[in-house]
Design an enzyme around this catalytic site. Sequence first.
Site, PDB file in Angstrom:
ATOM      1  N   HIS A  99       0.878  -1.177   0.000  1.00 29.27           N
ATOM      2  CA  HIS A  99       0.000   0.000   0.000  1.00 29.27           C
ATOM      3  C   HIS A  99       0.916   1.227   0.000  1.00 29.27           C
ATOM      4  CE1 HIS A  99      -2.218  -2.971   2.509  1.00 29.27           C
ATOM      5  NE2 HIS A  99      -3.333  -2.424   2.084  1.00 29.27           N
ATOM      6  N   ASP A 102       2.426   1.936   3.349  1.00 28.40           N
ATOM      7  CA  ASP A 102       3.453   1.023   3.869  1.00 28.40           C
ATOM      8  C   ASP A 102       4.849   1.503   3.507  1.00 28.40           C
ATOM      9  OD1 ASP A 102       1.271  -0.642   4.351  1.00 28.40           O
ATOM     10  OD2 ASP A 102       1.550  -1.717   2.460  1.00 28.40           O
ATOM     11  N   HIS A 269     -10.710 -14.026   4.897  1.00 30.45           N
ATOM     12  CA  HIS A 269     -11.963 -13.333   4.592  1.00 30.45           C
ATOM     13  C   HIS A 269     -13.053 -14.335   4.229  1.00 30.45           C
ATOM     14  CE1 HIS A 269      -9.557  -9.444   3.382  1.00 30.45           C
ATOM     15  NE2 HIS A 269      -9.207  -9.930   4.561  1.00 30.45           N
ATOM     16  N   ASP A 294      -4.871 -13.890  -1.590  1.00 26.82           N
ATOM     17  CA  ASP A 294      -4.157 -13.504  -0.380  1.00 26.82           C
ATOM     18  C   ASP A 294      -4.137 -14.743   0.503  1.00 26.82           C
ATOM     19  OD1 ASP A 294      -3.540 -10.963  -1.086  1.00 26.82           O
ATOM     20  OD2 ASP A 294      -4.804  -9.964   0.401  1.00 26.82           O
ATOM     21  N   ASP A 337      -0.624 -12.447   2.707  1.00 27.73           N
ATOM     22  CA  ASP A 337      -1.232 -11.375   3.505  1.00 27.73           C
ATOM     23  C   ASP A 337      -1.280 -11.905   4.937  1.00 27.73           C
ATOM     24  OD1 ASP A 337      -2.516  -9.206   4.468  1.00 27.73           O
ATOM     25  OD2 ASP A 337      -4.140  -9.212   3.014  1.00 27.73           O
TER      26      ASP A 337
END
Length: 433
Positions: A99, A102, A269, A294, A337
């Site tokens: 990102h 980051d 997720h 991820d 991730d």
Amino acid sequence: MTDFFQDIPKARFEGPDSTADFAFRHYNPDEMLMGKRMEDHLRFSVAWWHSFAWPGGDPFGGQTFERPWFGDTMALARMKADVAFELFALLGQPYFCFHDADIRPEGDSFAQSTRNLEEIVEYIGQKMAAGGPRLLWGTANLFTERRFMSGAATNPDPDVFAYSAATVKTCMDATLKLGGENYVLWGGREGYETLLNTDLKRERDNAGRFLQMVVEYKHKIGFKGAILVEPKPQEPSKHQYDYDVATVYGFLREFGLENEVKMNIEQGHAILAGHSFEHELAMASSLGILGSIDMNRNDYQSGWDTDQFPNSVPEVALAYYEILKAGGFDTGGTNFDAKIRRQSLDPADLVAAHIGAMDVCARGLKAAAAMLNDGGLEAARTARYAGWDTAQAKTMLSGGLDGCYDHVIDNAVSPQPRSGQQERLENLVNRFV
Ligand code: XLS
Ligand code: NI
Ligand code: NI
């Protein structure tokens, strides 16, 4: 060179019997599986945020990691990049992801943040040119700063929408510049806490327009990579609009984006959505929108996104089974991730976490390839649905209820239940994992 990793050696493939701490027992980049090198199947990526930016906090305590590069200056951002590329050199993985937040310190204005981003992108670009890994995807952090607390694209304030869109533009520019193969949007704050203050229809409409703008900009700048949306059902918002793959597909159809946008699917997720990882992968594959993954592991008890490194070969095998069945990754890959636990303070923990996860994925991939080559699972599935291959069944589908009625009456149809054979199929899988 920093001295962060000290004398930790570069990880090499030593085979299953190796007892070395920092060696691959299963990840052998050059090993051929189904006509492709293992490295090219898995396309591993390290996540900048978890490995280099995360301070080790949880809801009851703050920072546990004391990294020498923590801080808000450009010099420290460069040190962070140096350490990142040192980890990459130890692991030898082909990709990384980031990102904006980051890699660069936040500036005191949008313009300053953008300058910081451009400068560090330049620096990272030089390091990549010197032989580092490539960029799997870039993304914008539109959730940490307090300006995003009521949403980014779905914010009631048009200025936040504009700020978010402008941020995504700079991140897509950075991704293009670094040769990124995808651009990801995870809508962390795109949801709501209470319907009492929320205009749900307007928020979804704005989110749809936002995503259309992203796609328009992709074409405008000639970005050849894929635009990926990452579904997540809750956390941080109580109600997230991007709940799961099926929900996002409906959203894409609503805004005419189903041929433009694919999915980045995360294990944790999927679990939060009450699904399995392989369910989400199979759903995306069946809809033609499987993009990237991820890879991580959620705690099955805690009910929140624990982002642990994967360590269950049987689970990972079923995920790669779906990916291989779908023809494998195109621009996508396996992004870790995942973060080490907040007590895992040592640089060695960070290295070992990735090595272990790469081995788990390699074992899962090998098991998945073996299951596909064996063909038993697919044969059982084909046999189960064989009735649908008959001309009669196909004609029935193009007819109506009365056609079915006639068929039942004329042939005195009386369905006889057949075993689903779940245990036998589970035994079959267990021969390979
Ligand atoms: C958070 C998400 C995030 C995305 C990138 O739960 O997984 O890390 O992958 O913004
Ligand atoms: Ni996540
Ligand atoms: Ni993610």
